[in-house]
Write a protein that holds these residues in place. Structure first.
Motif, PDB file in Angstrom:
ATOM      1  N   ASN A  60      18.656  61.022  21.774  1.00 46.93           N
ATOM      2  CA  ASN A  60      18.294  59.544  21.987  1.00 46.93           C
ATOM      3  C   ASN A  60      17.938  59.005  20.599  1.00 46.93           C
ATOM      4  O   ASN A  60      17.905  58.392  19.759  1.00 46.93           O
ATOM      5  CB  ASN A  60      16.632  59.244  23.432  1.00 46.93           C
ATOM      6  CG  ASN A  60      16.829  59.291  24.450  1.00 46.93           C
ATOM      7  OD1 ASN A  60      17.656  58.560  24.318  1.00 46.93           O
ATOM      8  ND2 ASN A  60      15.661  59.199  25.195  1.00 46.93           N
ATOM      9  N   SER A  61      17.696  60.004  19.621  1.00 49.03           N
ATOM     10  CA  SER A  61      16.996  60.235  18.444  1.00 49.03           C
ATOM     11  C   SER A  61      18.472  59.855  17.754  1.00 49.03           C
ATOM     12  O   SER A  61      18.661  58.841  16.612  1.00 49.03           O
ATOM     13  CB  SER A  61      16.246  61.050  17.313  1.00 49.03           C
ATOM     14  OG  SER A  61      17.241  62.194  18.235  1.00 49.03           O
ATOM     15  N   ARG A  63      21.268  58.066  18.970  1.00 37.20           N
ATOM     16  CA  ARG A  63      21.090  56.529  19.285  1.00 37.20           C
ATOM     17  C   ARG A  63      20.032  55.419  18.416  1.00 37.20           C
ATOM     18  O   ARG A  63      20.637  54.526  18.145  1.00 37.20           O
ATOM     19  CB  ARG A  63      21.325  56.228  20.242  1.00 37.20           C
ATOM     20  CG  ARG A  63      22.505  56.866  21.557  1.00 37.20           C
ATOM     21  CD  ARG A  63      21.981  56.267  23.261  1.00 37.20           C
ATOM     22  NE  ARG A  63      22.025  57.811  23.508  1.00 37.20           N
ATOM     23  CZ  ARG A  63      21.659  57.819  24.666  1.00 37.20           C
ATOM     24  NH1 ARG A  63      20.761  56.963  25.389  1.00 37.20           N
ATOM     25  NH2 ARG A  63      21.250  59.558  25.512  1.00 37.20           N
ATOM     26  N   LYS A  64      19.235  56.372  18.090  1.00 34.10           N
ATOM     27  CA  LYS A  64      18.142  55.113  17.816  1.00 34.10           C
ATOM     28  C   LYS A  64      17.246  55.468  16.089  1.00 34.10           C
ATOM     29  O   LYS A  64      18.023  57.099  16.174  1.00 34.10           O
ATOM     30  CB  LYS A  64      16.688  54.519  18.433  1.00 34.10           C
ATOM     31  CG  LYS A  64      17.535  53.959  20.140  1.00 34.10           C
ATOM     32  CD  LYS A  64      16.702  53.904  20.486  1.00 34.10           C
ATOM     33  CE  LYS A  64      16.345  53.622  22.196  1.00 34.10           C
ATOM     34  NZ  LYS A  64      15.520  53.298  23.271  1.00 34.10           N
ATOM     35  N   THR A  65      16.509  55.202  15.710  1.00 37.34           N
ATOM     36  CA  THR A  65      16.274  55.408  14.533  1.00 37.34           C
ATOM     37  C   THR A  65      14.806  55.675  14.668  1.00 37.34           C
ATOM     38  O   THR A  65      14.440  54.766  14.656  1.00 37.34           O
ATOM     39  CB  THR A  65      16.506  54.800  13.355  1.00 37.34           C
ATOM     40  OG1 THR A  65      17.709  54.315  12.304  1.00 37.34           O
ATOM     41  CG2 THR A  65      15.737  55.161  11.665  1.00 37.34           C
ATOM     42  N   TYR A  66      14.780  57.648  14.767  1.00 35.06           N
ATOM     43  CA  TYR A  66      13.023  57.789  14.889  1.00 35.06           C
ATOM     44  C   TYR A  66      12.335  58.025  13.523  1.00 35.06           C
ATOM     45  O   TYR A  66      13.534  58.583  12.815  1.00 35.06           O
ATOM     46  CB  TYR A  66      12.697  58.538  15.746  1.00 35.06           C
ATOM     47  CG  TYR A  66      12.811  58.070  17.592  1.00 35.06           C
ATOM     48  CD1 TYR A  66      12.627  56.969  17.892  1.00 35.06           C
ATOM     49  CD2 TYR A  66      14.525  58.182  18.267  1.00 35.06           C
ATOM     50  CE1 TYR A  66      12.296  56.392  19.128  1.00 35.06           C
ATOM     51  CE2 TYR A  66      14.279  57.904  18.962  1.00 35.06           C
ATOM     52  CZ  TYR A  66      13.719  56.651  19.927  1.00 35.06           C
ATOM     53  OH  TYR A  66      13.450  56.204  21.341  1.00 35.06           O
TER      54      TYR A  66
END
Length: 94
Positions: A60-61, A63-66
């Motif tokens: 998930n990280s 795909r998205k910026t965490y």
């Protein structure tokens, strides 16, 4: 599917692996893969679940910026969930 990786080991350990490979008529790579498989199989259910959750966080990280703080929060939440399940399981067994 096998993936290629590089592992650094002590020279003495490599020498031992080479001797074992001759004795067992297996390649050094086979011995290393077998050892890794044994370690992975010995992981408890809680450890396997934790690894799966951490793998999902990692996917998930990408795909998205965490932020590192958000990732740490997700990891701690997963850890608490696993500990809670482990505690419930121990209570049921008692």
């Amino acid at each position: 599917m096998l993936k290629k990786t590089t592992v650094y080991i002590e020279e003495e350990e490599l020498d031992t692996l080479k001797i074992l490979s001759l004795i067992q008529n297996k390649s050094v790579a086979e011995l290393i893969r077998f050892s890794i498989k044994k370690v992975c199989q010995s992981a408890s259910l809680e450890e396997k679940k934790a690894l799966k959750i951490l793998s999902n966080i990692r996917k998930n990280s990408k795909r998205k910026t965490y932020s590192s703080q958000q990732i740490m929060t997700m990891a701690i939440k997963a850890q608490r969930e696993i500990r809670r399940e482990s505690t419930k399981k121990k209570a049921r067994c008692s």
